[in-house]
Design a protein around this motif. Structure first.
Motif, short mmCIF file in Angstrom:
data_model
loop_
_atom_site.label_atom_id
_atom_site.label_comp_id
_atom_site.label_asym_id
_atom_site.label_seq_id
_atom_site.Cartn_x
_atom_site.Cartn_y
_atom_site.Cartn_z
N LYS A 167 1.20 -0.74 -0.47
CA LYS A 167 -0.09 0.01 -0.18
C LYS A 167 0.86 1.58 -0.01
N LYS A 168 1.73 1.24 0.73
CA LYS A 168 2.72 2.48 0.93
C LYS A 168 4.13 1.75 -0.01
N LEU A 169 5.32 2.84 -1.21
CA LEU A 169 5.98 2.39 -1.91
C LEU A 169 7.02 3.91 -1.93
N GLU A 170 7.98 3.63 -0.77
CA GLU A 170 9.04 4.91 -1.04
C GLU A 170 10.13 4.37 -1.71
N ILE A 171 10.46 4.81 -2.56
CA ILE A 171 11.79 5.23 -3.16
C ILE A 171 13.12 6.02 -3.29
N GLU A 172 13.82 6.04 -2.81
CA GLU A 172 14.78 7.37 -2.96
C GLU A 172 16.42 6.65 -3.45
N SER A 173 16.82 7.64 -4.12
CA SER A 173 18.13 7.13 -4.93
C SER A 173 18.34 5.19 -5.32
N VAL A 174 17.13 5.20 -5.55
CA VAL A 174 16.99 4.26 -6.67
C VAL A 174 17.38 3.57 -7.86
N THR A 175 18.00 2.41 -8.04
CA THR A 175 18.02 2.97 -10.18
C THR A 175 17.56 1.13 -10.42
N LEU A 176 16.23 1.48 -11.42
CA LEU A 176 15.74 0.76 -11.51
C LEU A 176 15.45 0.34 -13.34
N THR A 177 15.11 -0.06 -14.30
CA THR A 177 14.85 0.78 -15.85
C THR A 177 13.40 1.42 -16.08
N GLN A 178 12.80 1.31 -17.07
CA GLN A 178 11.54 2.47 -17.39
C GLN A 178 10.56 0.72 -17.31
N ASP A 179 10.52 0.21 -18.11
CA ASP A 179 10.23 -1.27 -18.10
C ASP A 179 9.18 -2.32 -16.36
N GLU A 180 10.64 -1.84 -15.56
CA GLU A 180 10.36 -2.35 -14.58
C GLU A 180 10.14 -1.56 -13.79
N PHE A 181 10.35 -0.36 -13.31
CA PHE A 181 9.69 0.32 -13.03
C PHE A 181 7.80 0.46 -13.71
N GLU A 182 7.17 0.74 -14.50
CA GLU A 182 6.34 0.71 -14.56
C GLU A 182 5.39 -0.72 -14.46
N ASN A 183 6.11 -2.14 -14.77
CA ASN A 183 5.98 -2.79 -13.83
C ASN A 183 5.63 -3.22 -12.63
N LEU A 184 6.72 -2.51 -12.03
CA LEU A 184 6.24 -2.59 -10.16
C LEU A 184 4.82 -2.06 -10.24
N ILE A 185 5.21 -0.89 -10.95
CA ILE A 185 3.52 0.06 -10.28
C ILE A 185 2.50 -0.38 -10.60
N VAL A 186 2.09 -1.19 -11.62
CA VAL A 186 1.16 -1.51 -12.30
C VAL A 186 0.65 -3.16 -11.66
N CYS A 187 1.50 -3.95 -11.59
CA CYS A 187 1.97 -4.80 -10.16
C CYS A 187 1.24 -4.94 -8.58
N CYS A 188 1.13 -3.54 -8.46
CA CYS A 188 0.86 -3.49 -6.65
C CYS A 188 -1.15 -2.78 -7.38
N PRO A 189 -1.52 -2.97 -7.21
CA PRO A 189 -3.00 -3.20 -6.97
C PRO A 189 -4.06 -2.65 -5.67
N LEU A 190 -3.20 -2.77 -4.65
CA LEU A 190 -3.44 -2.04 -3.39
C LEU A 190 -2.23 -0.15 -3.44
N LEU A 191 -2.00 -0.07 -4.02
CA LEU A 191 -1.03 1.55 -3.58
C LEU A 191 -2.04 2.46 -3.61
N LYS A 192 -1.65 3.24 -2.14
CA LYS A 192 -1.80 3.62 -1.81
C LYS A 192 -0.84 5.05 -1.89
N TYR A 193 0.95 4.79 -1.28
CA TYR A 193 0.99 5.81 -1.23
C TYR A 193 2.39 5.72 -2.19
N LEU A 194 2.17 6.57 -3.33
CA LEU A 194 4.17 6.63 -3.42
C LEU A 194 4.73 8.48 -3.46
N THR A 195 6.26 7.52 -3.37
CA THR A 195 6.96 8.74 -3.01
C THR A 195 8.26 8.20 -4.05
N MET A 196 9.10 8.85 -4.86
CA MET A 196 9.86 8.68 -5.37
C MET A 196 11.04 9.84 -5.34
#
Length: 368
Positions: A167-196
């Protein structure tokens, strides 16, 4: 006449008995308020307290509980090993954030152990100059509700299907690819809070999160595309210049795109370079007018609070404030913090003359 034995030891025994016979919910409450090192020390109180600390659901290893002056690397590793591998029962929360935690093999081992224990909250900050490569076992933690990572390299395995409980994802100074990021977000169906904050490896943000409520962004991103975010109520955004200090391509268009995707937002907080970006040879005001001609009925119907930091008296910045005041019927407060004291009074004079669709809307000036 026979002398009576002293009563003090008996009194002490009674006190220890009281301590030993406290209800388990009371002892858990006491231990929860203690730093981890002190919670472990309670094992000497009595036999009944010996392993009470081992049932704590929240485990925190940071500088506050283990000052770096006293706890160097080897000593701290032994403590973390001792606590993790003697732990009894469920582990709800773990925080690993200490400058003495430098050995990646030790951290790999701890994360593997946690992945087998249904941990719900995991916060990890790596304080070395290089990034810590997160082991693939983290992505098997399907009970995670809150994930907080700093200075990591993420490489989800191909079999990763998302964090279904996150439900809550906070990432700072984190490296991942474009596809990995998009897949990570779309595959977290309950995500309510996102900080990057200052993430690397991709420049375009596509966020598809139907349950997202709060979004915080800071970094050098070229584009922001929000999809299926009708529940989004708060945005804090600071899109900055690239490392070579050139304007972000398509920046002003992206500002308009963001506004078009914020129809349900109540709180909007915009910082720094975001208002300065331009398309080469084209001012923001021209785009705003053109866009409004095509979207005459567009309104930010739920917007109540706006904070704009680093605004200047340029026409682009003023037109942005004018647009918000004219198209936000529920607006209550607009906090404006100029980029500098220079011409800030003139800026304020112009803003207070703008028409407002909300009778309650007020402009609040903040000193730079």
């Amino acid at each position: 006449m026979q002398r009576e034995p002293p009563r003090y030891p008996l009194k002490m025994d009674i006190e220890f008995d009281k301590l030993s016979n406290l209800p388990s919910d009371v002892t858990e409450k006491i231990l929860s308020f203690l730093p981890m090192k002190d919670a472990v020390r309670t094992s000497i109180l009595s036999s009944k307290w010996r392993y009470k600390w081992a049932m704590l659901p929240d485990l925190v290893f940071d500088e506050l509980g283990f000052p770096g002056v006293l706890y160097k690397h080897d000593k701290l590793v032994k403590i973390v090993d001792h606590v993790l591998f003697l732990h009894i029962g469920p582990i709800d929360k773990v925080k690993l954030s200490h400058q003495q935690l430098k050995g990646t093999t030790d951290i790999d081992r701890w994360i593997l152990h946690l992945s087998r224990n249904s941990v719900k909250e995991f916060a990890f900050q790596f304080w070395e100059k290089h990034k810590y490569k997160m082991p693939s076992c983290l992505f098997s933690c399907q009970d995670l509700v809150h994930l907080d990572l700093y200075n990591c390299l993420l490489k989800p395995p191909r079999t990763f299907k998302g964090f279904k409980s996150l439900k809550k994802l906070e990432i700072e100074s984190v490296t991942l690819t474009q596809d990995e990021f998009e897949n990570l977000i779309v595959c977290c169906p309950l995500l309510k809070y996102l900080t990057m904050i200052d993430c690397r490896g991709f420049t375009k943000l596509k966020i598809d999160a139907p349950n997202l409520r709060i979004l915080g962004l800071k970094g050098a991103f070229e584009d922001l595309n929000l999809q299926h975010t009708l529940k989004l109520t708060g945005i804090c955004i600071s899109l900055e210049a690239n490392g070579d200090q050139r304007p972000v391509p398509g920046g002003s268009s992206n500002l308009l795109k963001l506004l078009a995707q914020c129809a349900h937002v109540q709180d909007l907080d915009i910082h720094n370079y975001f208002l300065k970006v331009r398309q080469e040879g084209q001012a923001l005001v021209g785009e705003v007018n053109s866009w409004l001609d095509d979207n005459q009925n567009f309104q930010l119907r739920k917007l109540q609070i706006v904070e704009v930091h680093g605004i200047s008296s340029t026409k682009a910045g003023l037109d942005f404030i004018k647009f918000l005041l004219l198209n936000s019927p529920m607006l209550e407060k607009v906090f404006c913090k100029p980029a500098s004291h220079y011409s800030s009074l003139e800026l304020l004079k112009k803003m207070i003359q703008f028409k407002r669709s909300s009778a309650l809307a007020e402009i609040i000036y903040l000193d730079p």
